[in-house]
Design an enzyme around this catalytic site. Structure first.
Site, PDB file in Angstrom:
ATOM      1  N   ASP A 185       0.830  -1.205   0.000  1.00 27.92           N
ATOM      2  CA  ASP A 185       0.000   0.000   0.000  1.00 27.92           C
ATOM      3  C   ASP A 185       0.868   1.260   0.000  1.00 27.92           C
ATOM      4  O   ASP A 185       0.559   2.244  -0.677  1.00 27.92           O
ATOM      5  CB  ASP A 185      -0.917  -0.014   1.227  1.00 27.92           C
ATOM      6  CG  ASP A 185      -1.641  -1.337   1.370  1.00 27.92           C
ATOM      7  OD1 ASP A 185      -2.358  -1.721   0.436  1.00 27.92           O
ATOM      8  OD2 ASP A 185      -1.464  -2.009   2.404  1.00 27.92           O
ATOM      9  N   HIS A 213      -4.469  -3.557   6.481  1.00 29.27           N
ATOM     10  CA  HIS A 213      -4.296  -3.817   5.046  1.00 29.27           C
ATOM     11  C   HIS A 213      -5.661  -4.240   4.497  1.00 29.27           C
ATOM     12  O   HIS A 213      -5.948  -5.409   4.268  1.00 29.27           O
ATOM     13  CB  HIS A 213      -3.256  -4.913   4.816  1.00 29.27           C
ATOM     14  CG  HIS A 213      -3.096  -5.283   3.366  1.00 29.27           C
ATOM     15  ND1 HIS A 213      -2.728  -4.371   2.413  1.00 29.27           N
ATOM     16  CD2 HIS A 213      -3.286  -6.456   2.715  1.00 29.27           C
ATOM     17  CE1 HIS A 213      -2.683  -4.964   1.229  1.00 29.27           C
ATOM     18  NE2 HIS A 213      -3.020  -6.238   1.394  1.00 29.27           N
TER      19      HIS A 213
END
Length: 358
Positions: A185, A213
């Site tokens: 990410d 996440h």
């Protein structure tokens, strides 16, 4: 430059001196690296990266331990054969197995990619239940078989809660030695900013990915900087579009995995493998001075995040240890996003603990 004749004479007198004159790299003692789920797409992508030094450095030989479930044994053997066929200079051996005890035996680093995938119609609670059983078993092997101070990266989703279960079932393993992957990410956030500004991704640094996440993660560019022809400046100043930074940027990073699946009909593999290498490399070898990265780590209460969950923070790393960056300003907008992700992780923790003793 010494002539070949002189080098040959030196070689007869002192082979070690010859190696120094030729600037041949001194290789370290081999270490053992475990990759679970190694017959899957991410595992297949990462093993060659590791054996080429992209994770632990070009001077670090490795013995790869690759694990997958019994029904994937043939595919796993195919991975082993390809590693042999690649003639990778840093690769000192491959142990391919479906036995967890053998896979974890003496490993110094473990990248846990294997897990139960979410299928159509599966509730989050059902997914967590399946993975609790998997990580309970792997935690036992980690605690009993791995080398002391083995460092672990959990990639399989739900990564934060899988990491928590690993910690729960392997109490002798220090919490600081277990992390989960939010570097993917983080890298996605860097990429989006670089594209927006028309700069190289290496010129952007210090974004933060807070939280889980999952789609509740909060990619935060408020502390990021970018190098341009006019010097290094805050990203907020260079973009000069608060709406884009708070809406489109955030949602694009949050939904990037789904976008990749829609485009290639399969989940992110190459980028996930690359991010896992980045995560471990910075953890072991250190982050560049003045730069932080995002890692899912066990919360100590920093930034008001509840203790007892694995949460993505900005961290710096030195000598194999990570430290949470302190003192960053968190405004009300960021606080609301960070709390949303913390609340989701708290819910996942509650679900997971329902299955701890089953």
């Amino acid at each position: 430059m010494l002539s070949n004749s002189v080098l040959q004479r030196l070689a007869s007198w002192c082979p070690w001196l010859l190696s120094q004159l030729r600037d041949e790299p001194k290789l370290k003692q081999p270490v053992k690296v475990l990759v679970t789920g190694a017959a899957g797409q991410i595992g297949y992508a990462i093993v060659a990266m590791i054996a080429r030094g992209l994770m632990l450095g070009p001077d670090q030989p490795v013995v790869l331990h690759v694990l997958d479930i019994p029904r994937m044994a043939d595919a796993l053997n195919g991975v082993r054969m390809e590693l042999v066929d690649a003639a990778l200079p840093l690769l000192r051996g491959v142990v391919a197995t479906s036995d967890e005890a053998e896979a974890f035996q003496g490993v110094n680093f473990a990248v846990l990619i294997g897990g139960w995938p979410r299928k159509d119609g599966m509730e989050r609670k059902d997914l967590i239940a399946k993975n609790v059983a998997i990580y309970k078993s792997q935690a036992s092997a980690l605690q009993q078989q791995a080398a002391p101070n083995c460092k672990v990266l959990v990639v399989a989703n739900p990564a934060n809660t899988n990491a928590l279960m690993l910690k729960e079932f392997a109490p002798a393993v220090p919490a600081k030695n277990i992390t989960c992957l939010t570097r993917l990410d983080h890298n996605r956030a860097l990429g989006q900013i670089a594209e927006r500004l028309g700069v190289h991704v290496a010129d952007v640094r210090n974004v933060v990915v807070w939280g889980n996440h999952s789609s509740t993660q909060f990619p935060d560019a408020s502390h990021a900087t970018a190098r341009t022809e006019h010097g290094e400046k805050p990203v907020t100043e260079l973009v000069a579009d608060e709406k884009w930074l708070r809406e489109e940027f955030v949602s694009t990073v949050q939904q990037r995995g789904a976008a990749v699946i829609k485009a290639r009909k399969q989940s992110s593999s190459l980028s996930a493998a690359s991010a896992a290498c980045d995560h471990m490399r910075d953890w072991i070898l250190g982050t560049p001075k003045g730069t932080w990265v995002s890692m899912g780590v066990y919360s100590d209460g920093s930034y008001g995040v509840p203790e007892g969950i694995f949460y993505s923070f900005p961290v710096t790393c030195e000598k194999g240890e990570w430290s949470i960056v302190q003192g960053l300003h968190v405004d009300d907008f960021a606080r609301s996003k960070m709390d949303l992700s913390a609340n989701e992780l708290d819910e996942e923790r509650s679900m997971a603990y329902e299955f701890v003793n089953t």
